[in-house]
Design a protein around this motif. Sequence first.
Motif, short mmCIF file in Angstrom:
data_model
loop_
_atom_site.label_atom_id
_atom_site.label_comp_id
_atom_site.label_asym_id
_atom_site.label_seq_id
_atom_site.Cartn_x
_atom_site.Cartn_y
_atom_site.Cartn_z
N PRO A 94 13.87 26.70 22.52
CA PRO A 94 15.28 26.28 22.61
C PRO A 94 15.46 24.79 22.29
CG PRO A 94 14.68 27.64 24.50
CD PRO A 94 13.41 27.36 23.75
N PHE A 95 16.38 24.52 21.38
CA PHE A 95 16.78 23.16 21.00
C PHE A 95 15.70 22.38 20.25
CE2 PHE A 95 18.61 23.98 25.34
CZ PHE A 95 19.85 24.42 24.90
N ALA A 96 14.59 23.01 19.90
CA ALA A 96 13.50 22.28 19.24
C ALA A 96 13.95 21.69 17.91
CB ALA A 96 12.30 23.20 19.02
N GLY A 97 14.78 22.42 17.18
CA GLY A 97 15.23 21.93 15.89
C GLY A 97 16.04 20.65 15.99
N LEU A 98 16.75 20.47 17.10
CA LEU A 98 17.54 19.25 17.27
C LEU A 98 16.63 18.03 17.35
CD1 LEU A 98 19.38 21.67 18.33
CD2 LEU A 98 20.61 19.92 19.61
N ALA A 99 15.52 18.17 18.09
CA ALA A 99 14.59 17.05 18.22
C ALA A 99 13.88 16.76 16.90
CB ALA A 99 13.56 17.36 19.31
N GLY A 148 20.15 28.11 21.72
CA GLY A 148 19.35 27.69 22.87
C GLY A 148 20.09 27.85 24.19
N ARG A 149 21.37 27.53 24.18
CA ARG A 149 22.15 27.64 25.41
C ARG A 149 22.31 29.09 25.85
NH1 ARG A 149 28.35 25.80 25.57
NH2 ARG A 149 28.50 27.83 24.53
N SER A 150 22.62 29.95 24.89
CA SER A 150 22.81 31.36 25.24
C SER A 150 21.49 32.02 25.62
CB SER A 150 23.46 32.11 24.08
OG SER A 150 22.63 32.08 22.93
N GLU A 155 24.75 33.93 30.55
CA GLU A 155 26.11 34.15 31.07
C GLU A 155 27.16 33.41 30.25
OE1 GLU A 155 24.40 30.60 33.29
OE2 GLU A 155 23.70 32.59 32.66
N THR A 156 26.74 32.39 29.48
CA THR A 156 27.71 31.64 28.66
C THR A 156 28.24 32.48 27.50
OG1 THR A 156 25.94 30.70 27.29
CG2 THR A 156 26.63 29.44 29.24
N VAL A 157 27.55 33.56 27.18
CA VAL A 157 28.02 34.46 26.12
C VAL A 157 28.25 35.86 26.68
CG1 VAL A 157 27.07 33.20 24.15
CG2 VAL A 157 25.61 34.81 25.40
N ASP A 158 28.50 35.92 27.99
CA ASP A 158 28.77 37.19 28.67
C ASP A 158 27.63 38.19 28.50
OD1 ASP A 158 31.31 36.29 29.53
OD2 ASP A 158 32.18 36.83 27.59
N THR A 161 21.16 39.51 30.15
CA THR A 161 19.74 39.18 30.04
C THR A 161 19.55 38.09 28.99
OG1 THR A 161 19.27 40.81 28.31
CG2 THR A 161 19.13 41.56 30.60
N ARG A 162 18.42 37.41 29.08
CA ARG A 162 18.13 36.37 28.09
C ARG A 162 17.92 36.97 26.70
NH1 ARG A 162 14.31 31.79 31.06
NH2 ARG A 162 15.97 31.03 32.46
N ARG A 163 17.37 38.15 26.66
CA ARG A 163 17.19 38.81 25.36
C ARG A 163 18.54 39.07 24.71
NH1 ARG A 163 13.66 44.37 24.33
NH2 ARG A 163 13.99 44.47 22.07
N GLN A 164 19.46 39.55 25.50
CA GLN A 164 20.81 39.80 24.97
C GLN A 164 21.49 38.48 24.60
OE1 GLN A 164 23.93 41.34 27.69
NE2 GLN A 164 24.05 43.10 26.29
N GLY A 165 21.30 37.46 25.43
CA GLY A 165 21.87 36.15 25.12
C GLY A 165 21.30 35.58 23.84
#
Length: 205
Positions: A94-99, A148-150, A155-158, A161-165
């Motif tokens: 998550p977010f690795a590309g930003l760095a 990365g956030r989802s 829950e931020t994308v309703d 599970t993390r897999r679904q997110g």
Amino acid sequence: MDRLRRPFQIIRGDLRAYLFVNIFVYGVLLLGMALGMLFPDLHAARSASFAEGSQGALVNAVVGNGWVFGTVIFLVNVFPTALLLITLPSLAVPFAGLAVFAIKTIDLGVTLAPVDAISRLTLIPHSATLLIEFQAYALVMFGAYLLGRSWLRPETVDATTRRQGYARGLRRLAWLWLPALALFVIGAVYEAIEIYFLVPLVLGS
């Protein structure tokens, strides 16, 4: 029409995050330029490294043909940068590309720093290239952020599970690639015009 509207719906849905990503993207570029101006020896070293390296050799090889030059600019922006530096790392961490992108952009900013009259004049037309291409990067970065956030907070994308997110975040990233690709095309065309017409004009050559 849905394909045209969907990316803008995603942006409007998380406008604050999109603005923060833009501040981050352009901010690290300006930081690199500031470092290059503060440390001229660093700028000289990075510029020499670029000119003598594979990227400089590639530019020299294609600069004689405007169509080829524009195509190469597009391909470099899309594959080595937006895909390999931003998207693929973000798919794994998550977010690795930003760095990764931030490090690369600071280095680019150092190289582009307006340290003398010629570089300052050249930056006048080139600033539009930076605005266009970095907006494309910002869209991809925004998509990587949403992924990365989802992934971490489904829950931020309703999602339940993390897999679904992850899957829903990946779809948003894919949608944001569409306007990014359009901007990469526009940026490549403009950069070719800039190199062949605008830079000689501002330099009086």
